[in-house]
Design an enzyme around this catalytic site. Structure first.
Site, PDB file in Angstrom:
ATOM      1  N   LYS A 129      -1.214  -6.351  -9.709  1.00 32.86           N
ATOM      2  CA  LYS A 129      -2.240  -6.479  -8.658  1.00 32.86           C
ATOM      3  C   LYS A 129      -1.851  -5.465  -7.574  1.00 32.86           C
ATOM      4  O   LYS A 129      -0.971  -5.698  -6.765  1.00 32.86           O
ATOM      5  CB  LYS A 129      -2.214  -7.908  -8.091  1.00 32.86           C
ATOM      6  CG  LYS A 129      -3.480  -8.378  -7.430  1.00 32.86           C
ATOM      7  CD  LYS A 129      -3.913  -7.634  -6.211  1.00 32.86           C
ATOM      8  CE  LYS A 129      -3.105  -7.942  -4.957  1.00 32.86           C
ATOM      9  NZ  LYS A 129      -3.456  -7.020  -3.843  1.00 32.86           N
ATOM     10  N   SER A 188       5.017  -7.137   3.304  1.00 33.14           N
ATOM     11  CA  SER A 188       5.559  -7.516   4.613  1.00 33.14           C
ATOM     12  C   SER A 188       6.315  -8.846   4.514  1.00 33.14           C
ATOM     13  O   SER A 188       6.063  -9.653   3.611  1.00 33.14           O
ATOM     14  CB  SER A 188       4.414  -7.632   5.615  1.00 33.14           C
ATOM     15  OG  SER A 188       3.481  -8.573   5.135  1.00 33.14           O
ATOM     16  N   PHE A 210       0.805  -1.226   0.000  1.00 34.73           N
ATOM     17  CA  PHE A 210       0.000   0.000   0.000  1.00 34.73           C
ATOM     18  C   PHE A 210       0.835   1.272   0.000  1.00 34.73           C
ATOM     19  O   PHE A 210       0.353   2.333  -0.379  1.00 34.73           O
ATOM     20  CB  PHE A 210      -0.937   0.020   1.234  1.00 34.73           C
ATOM     21  CG  PHE A 210      -0.254   0.425   2.518  1.00 34.73           C
ATOM     22  CD1 PHE A 210      -0.040   1.772   2.809  1.00 34.73           C
ATOM     23  CD2 PHE A 210       0.206  -0.529   3.428  1.00 34.73           C
ATOM     24  CE1 PHE A 210       0.600   2.159   3.988  1.00 34.73           C
ATOM     25  CE2 PHE A 210       0.846  -0.148   4.601  1.00 34.73           C
ATOM     26  CZ  PHE A 210       1.048   1.197   4.872  1.00 34.73           C
ATOM     27  N   GLU A 236       9.051  -4.697  13.163  1.00 37.44           N
ATOM     28  CA  GLU A 236       8.767  -3.584  12.259  1.00 37.44           C
ATOM     29  C   GLU A 236       7.489  -2.900  12.736  1.00 37.44           C
ATOM     30  O   GLU A 236       6.438  -3.533  12.837  1.00 37.44           O
ATOM     31  CB  GLU A 236       8.573  -4.100  10.829  1.00 37.44           C
ATOM     32  CG  GLU A 236       8.258  -2.973   9.873  1.00 37.44           C
ATOM     33  CD  GLU A 236       8.091  -3.422   8.421  1.00 37.44           C
ATOM     34  OE1 GLU A 236       7.400  -4.425   8.181  1.00 37.44           O
ATOM     35  OE2 GLU A 236       8.657  -2.751   7.535  1.00 37.44           O
ATOM     36  N   CYS A 238       9.716   1.387   3.689  1.00 40.66           N
ATOM     37  CA  CYS A 238      10.567   0.253   4.045  1.00 40.66           C
ATOM     38  C   CYS A 238      11.998   0.718   4.296  1.00 40.66           C
ATOM     39  O   CYS A 238      12.812  -0.034   4.786  1.00 40.66           O
ATOM     40  CB  CYS A 238      10.528  -0.803   2.958  1.00 40.66           C
ATOM     41  SG  CYS A 238      11.280  -0.229   1.455  1.00 40.66           S
ATOM     42  N   GLU A 271      -4.998  -3.597  -2.118  1.00 46.52           N
ATOM     43  CA  GLU A 271      -6.435  -3.302  -2.003  1.00 46.52           C
ATOM     44  C   GLU A 271      -6.672  -2.057  -1.144  1.00 46.52           C
ATOM     45  O   GLU A 271      -7.759  -1.493  -1.146  1.00 46.52           O
ATOM     46  CB  GLU A 271      -7.186  -4.526  -1.434  1.00 46.52           C
ATOM     47  CG  GLU A 271      -6.820  -4.938  -0.016  1.00 46.52           C
ATOM     48  CD  GLU A 271      -5.531  -5.772   0.081  1.00 46.52           C
ATOM     49  OE1 GLU A 271      -4.724  -5.764  -0.871  1.00 46.52           O
ATOM     50  OE2 GLU A 271      -5.346  -6.427   1.131  1.00 46.52           O
TER      51      GLU A 271
HETATM   52  P1  NAD Z   1       1.246  -6.722   2.886  1.00 47.95           P
HETATM   53  O1  NAD Z   1       2.246  -7.814   2.968  1.00 47.95           O
HETATM   54  O2  NAD Z   1       0.120  -6.733   3.852  1.00 47.95           O
HETATM   55  O3  NAD Z   1       0.560  -6.701   1.429  1.00 47.95           O
HETATM   56  C1  NAD Z   1       1.320  -6.675   0.256  1.00 47.95           C
HETATM   57  C2  NAD Z   1       0.541  -7.313  -0.879  1.00 47.95           C
HETATM   58  O4  NAD Z   1       0.302  -8.689  -0.565  1.00 47.95           O
HETATM   59  C3  NAD Z   1      -0.822  -6.690  -1.126  1.00 47.95           C
HETATM   60  O5  NAD Z   1      -1.032  -6.603  -2.513  1.00 47.95           O
HETATM   61  C4  NAD Z   1      -1.812  -7.666  -0.485  1.00 47.95           C
HETATM   62  O6  NAD Z   1      -3.037  -7.724  -1.169  1.00 47.95           O
HETATM   63  C5  NAD Z   1      -1.095  -8.990  -0.602  1.00 47.95           C
HETATM   64  N1  NAD Z   1      -1.344  -9.877   0.551  1.00 47.95           N
HETATM   65  C6  NAD Z   1      -1.561  -9.508   1.844  1.00 47.95           C
HETATM   66  N2  NAD Z   1      -1.704 -10.602   2.611  1.00 47.95           N
HETATM   67  C7  NAD Z   1      -1.593 -11.681   1.804  1.00 47.95           C
HETATM   68  C8  NAD Z   1      -1.633 -13.078   2.027  1.00 47.95           C
HETATM   69  N3  NAD Z   1      -1.842 -13.592   3.236  1.00 47.95           N
HETATM   70  N4  NAD Z   1      -1.456 -13.897   0.966  1.00 47.95           N
HETATM   71  C9  NAD Z   1      -1.233 -13.395  -0.273  1.00 47.95           C
HETATM   72  N5  NAD Z   1      -1.188 -12.060  -0.530  1.00 47.95           N
HETATM   73  C10 NAD Z   1      -1.361 -11.214   0.487  1.00 47.95           C
HETATM   74  O7  NAD Z   1       2.063  -5.350   2.959  1.00 47.95           O
HETATM   75  P2  NAD Z   1       1.505  -3.866   3.091  1.00 47.95           P
HETATM   76  O8  NAD Z   1       0.972  -3.670   4.465  1.00 47.95           O
HETATM   77  O9  NAD Z   1       0.667  -3.524   1.934  1.00 47.95           O
HETATM   78  O10 NAD Z   1       2.868  -3.036   2.933  1.00 47.95           O
HETATM   79  C11 NAD Z   1       3.717  -2.732   4.001  1.00 47.95           C
HETATM   80  C12 NAD Z   1       4.863  -3.714   4.072  1.00 47.95           C
HETATM   81  O11 NAD Z   1       5.595  -3.687   2.858  1.00 47.95           O
HETATM   82  C13 NAD Z   1       5.875  -3.343   5.152  1.00 47.95           C
HETATM   83  O12 NAD Z   1       6.272  -4.511   5.798  1.00 47.95           O
HETATM   84  C14 NAD Z   1       7.015  -2.721   4.373  1.00 47.95           C
HETATM   85  O13 NAD Z   1       8.278  -2.802   4.995  1.00 47.95           O
HETATM   86  C15 NAD Z   1       6.977  -3.544   3.126  1.00 47.95           C
HETATM   87  N6  NAD Z   1       7.635  -2.867   2.023  1.00 47.95           N
HETATM   88  C16 NAD Z   1       8.849  -3.329   1.638  1.00 47.95           C
HETATM   89  C17 NAD Z   1       9.538  -2.687   0.626  1.00 47.95           C
HETATM   90  C18 NAD Z   1      10.886  -3.177   0.207  1.00 47.95           C
HETATM   91  O14 NAD Z   1      11.392  -2.678  -0.775  1.00 47.95           O
HETATM   92  N7  NAD Z   1      11.490  -4.117   0.897  1.00 47.95           N
HETATM   93  C19 NAD Z   1       8.973  -1.575  -0.007  1.00 47.95           C
HETATM   94  C20 NAD Z   1       7.716  -1.134   0.404  1.00 47.95           C
HETATM   95  C21 NAD Z   1       7.045  -1.799   1.433  1.00 47.95           C
END
Ligand code: NAD
Length: 492
Positions: A176, A229, A152, A385, A284, A179
């Site tokens: 994708k 994450s 997000f 985190e 991140c 959401e």
């Molecule tokens: P998230 O893991 O909740 O969601 C990321 C994506 O995965 C979304 O599109 C979501 O729909 C999907 N998703 C969520 N749960 C899922 C599941 N159980 N099974 C399959 N798909 C699933 O992450 P977020 O809250 O949207 O973003 C924040 C996280 O992203 C933080 O941990 C941040 O550190 C990380 N992040 C990392 C980087 C990097 O470059 N390392 C960059 C930006 C964000």
């Protein structure tokens, strides 16, 4: 009525209403106003998008690279023309300040620019006479249909760490978005729709976990780029690779910065505050722990506390705001309960950002900058985190101890050092077990022509996003060994 209504998918060059029965609300985090409704698309819709992309691949891979990048030049131009509107949309759905959103779109465009160099970047190599009269050549070919699953917090930038390279290399694509922040990609796809790409080359499918699972299991999708994450990154990597796909999965982070006594304190504090509190800590590459060394403790603690108190928090659309809200009400609750946990674990709260009330935005998901002093490495909070505007302070007596602390972390996304000493900087650069290192820099975000290099639990895979790593990821190498005996040739 919500302004953006029900969001659409973009499949095979056409906008489609999803037949999903489940819809989630898209919420403006500054006001809690409902902006739109995002469909949780079914496996059948993922299949439709994947089939369209697979059909488009046949022709797209035969389109010369020099011709493919003409679409990217057009994309750059249309993104520039819509720069301010896109920035506004990011702020609306994600909460960050307009300046931060502008920075995000700039980074997205830079990746398009770098990918325009594909005709040169994706060349192979060759050796003549590996044996008498036999030549060997390596050529790069596209992988097929590739997909991005985005988080997000950078709804406008993260798909661009991958998509421009994938397309330029001759792959077809499926995005994708998160959401929680799907509006920006909806708009980006409206722009993609205007640049005349052949239908099926780019596709947008909205959804959440079930949609992701359908992508991970689809036999025609050959490559997955995930950012999110760590638990989900690990899961996506396992499932994608078990299904025989190549995968690059970027995860979470807990980024430490070290402050040496010889650091220029005004600059160090300003930069650290931007790193820890910028984007409300939802980056991140946000600094999450500050480790002071020896006499750095007092001046840094005082100055960073002042910076935290003085940071102007508000609606990101207000140009005076220096920090916006966090993404959801649940995030706010989670962050505030983690601050409480830190205090229970023995940390002292120097600046407390809980229970923030922003006049005029009483329903917004605001947490003000928070400083916790005296975290110990054993504390749960030192390893967790938070993804909010919370900076934990730790103290040690030497650079060796500080680097050892950095290296005990589970994550390896980024670490930074503030110092005036070249020798200290070199030692840190050499020994820090992280993929992105900052020296007198608080957000070591790689430019588009460098890989975004997370390590340890911040990354699962081999090849990162951006730059030459992206070219490697989106091409497969083919080696051709050739013999052409001269006696087979006609005489000329
Ligand atoms: P998230 O893991 O909740 O969601 C990321 C994506 O995965 C979304 O599109 C979501 O729909 C999907 N998703 C969520 N749960 C899922 C599941 N159980 N099974 C399959 N798909 C699933 O992450 P977020 O809250 O949207 O973003 C924040 C996280 O992203 C933080 O941990 C941040 O550190 C990380 N992040 C990392 C980087 C990097 O470059 N390392 C960059 C930006 C964000």
């Amino acid at each position: 009525m919500d302004k953006y209504g029900q969001l659409l998918n973009y499949i095979d060059g056409a906008w489609q209403s999803s037949n999903a029965s489940d819809l989630l609300q898209v919420i403006n985090p500054a006001t809690a106003e409902v902006l739109g409704r995002v469909p949780l698309s079914s496996a059948a819709q993922v299949d439709q998008a994947a089939q369209a992309a697979a059909a488009a691949f046949v022709h797209w891979r035969r389109t010369p690279a020099g011709e493919r990048v003409q679409y990217l030049f057009k994309l750059k131009n249309i993104l520039e023309e819509n720069f301010q509107d896109l920035a506004r949309l990011i702020t609306l759905e994600c909460g960050k300040t307009l300046d931060e959103s502008r920075g995000e779109i700039r980074r997205a465009i830079e990746n398009v620019e770098v990918a325009c160099g594909i005709p040169a970047l994706a060349q192979g190599y060759n050796s003549e006479d590996i044996a008498p009269g036999i030549d060997e050549t390596m050529i790069r070919q596209p992988v097929g249909v590739a997909a991005c699953i985005a988080p997000f917090n950078f709804p406008g930038m993260i798909p661009f760490w991958f998509m421009p390279y994938a397309l330029a290399c001759g792959n077809t694509y499926l995005v994708k978005p998160s959401e929680k922040t799907p509006l920006t990609m909806q708009q980006v796809f409206r722009l993609l729709d205007q640049i005349g790409l052949p239908k099926g080359v780019v596709n947008l499918v909205n959804g959440a976990k079930d949609t992701v699972d359908a992508i991970l299991d689809h036999p025609q999708i050959r490559a997955i780029s995930f950012v999110g994450s760590t638990p989900v990154a690990r899961y996506v990597y396992s499932r994608a690779t078990a299904n025989g796909k190549r995968a690059q999965c970027q995860g979470g982070a807990k980024n430490p910065i070290i402050v040496l006594p010889d650091a220029e304190m005004e600059m160090t504090t300003r930069i650290t505050a931007d790193s820890a509190f910028g984007c409300a800590g939802q980056r991140c590459l946000a600094a999450s722990l500050a480790i002071t060394v020896a006499q750095a403790r007092e001046p840094f603690t005082e100055a960073i506390s002042e910076a935290a108190v003085n940071r102007v928090v508000g609606n990101g659309l207000d140009e005076r705001a220096q920090m916006g809200p966090v993404i959801t009400r649940e995030s706010k609750r989670r962050i505030e309960s983690l601050i409480g946990l830190g205090i229970e674990e023995g940390a002292e709260v120097l600046v407390d950002g809980r229970d923030a009330r922003i006049p005029g935005y009483e329903d917004g998901h605001f947490v003000r900058p928070t400083i916790l002093r005296g975290l110990s490495p054993q504390n749960h909070l030192a390893q967790t985190e938070i993804f909010g505007p919370v900076l934990g302070l730790m103290h040690v007596e030497s650079l060796d101890q500080a680097i050892a602390l950095v290296n005990t972390g589970r994550y390896g996304n980024m670490a930074c050092l503030f110092t005036a000493s070249g020798a200290a900087a070199r030692k840190f650069r050499y020994e820090a077990e992280v993929g992105n290192v900052g020296i007198n820099v608080g957000i070591a975000a790689p430019m588009a022509f460098f890989p975004f290099s997370g390590w340890k639990e911040s990354f699962f895979g081999d090849l990162h996003g951006q730059g030459m790593d992206a070219v490697e990821f989106f091409t497969q190498k083919k080696v051709v060994v050739e013999r052409w005996p001269k006696e087979w040739s006609r005489r000329f």
